[in-house]
Design a protein around this motif. Structure first.
Motif, short mmCIF file in Angstrom:
data_model
loop_
_atom_site.label_atom_id
_atom_site.label_comp_id
_atom_site.label_asym_id
_atom_site.label_seq_id
_atom_site.Cartn_x
_atom_site.Cartn_y
_atom_site.Cartn_z
N GLY A 42 -16.82 -0.28 18.50
CA GLY A 42 -15.50 -0.44 17.89
C GLY A 42 -14.76 -1.69 18.34
N ASP A 43 -15.45 -2.60 18.96
CA ASP A 43 -14.84 -3.84 19.45
C ASP A 43 -14.85 -4.88 18.33
N SER A 56 -30.36 -12.28 20.85
CA SER A 56 -29.48 -11.59 21.80
C SER A 56 -28.04 -11.58 21.29
N GLY A 57 -27.62 -12.63 20.60
CA GLY A 57 -26.28 -12.65 20.02
C GLY A 57 -26.12 -11.61 18.93
N ILE A 58 -27.15 -11.43 18.13
CA ILE A 58 -27.13 -10.41 17.08
C ILE A 58 -27.02 -9.02 17.70
N LYS A 59 -27.83 -8.78 18.74
CA LYS A 59 -27.80 -7.48 19.40
C LYS A 59 -26.43 -7.20 20.01
N LYS A 60 -25.82 -8.24 20.60
CA LYS A 60 -24.48 -8.08 21.19
C LYS A 60 -23.47 -7.75 20.11
N GLY A 61 -23.55 -8.44 18.98
CA GLY A 61 -22.64 -8.18 17.87
C GLY A 61 -22.79 -6.76 17.34
#
Length: 68
Positions: A52-53, A40-45
């Protein structure tokens, strides 16, 4: 009994498997899956990048030095 953990490439996997079978060594193949929180962290990144964040490494170092 000992446990050996190896991380062969796809090419190497065929050779290692054949070697173990030829010696009648019992083995099991397990597909390594990352934990849910990592995925889930990878997907968020990836989503952040797509939106563009982002910030540069220099900006990160500046923020880090300010927070000390």
């Amino acid at each position: 009994m000992e446990t050996l953990i190896v991380y062969p490439t796809k090419e190497q996997e065929k050779v290692v498997t054949a070697f173990l079978e030829a010696l009648n060594v019992q083995f099991e193949k397990k597909k390594e899956v990352l934990p849910h929180h990592v995925l889930s962290g990878i997907k968020k990144g990836q989503s952040d990048i797509k939106n563009g964040d982002t910030f540069t490494f220099e900006e990160f170092k500046q923020q880090l030095s300010v927070s000390k």
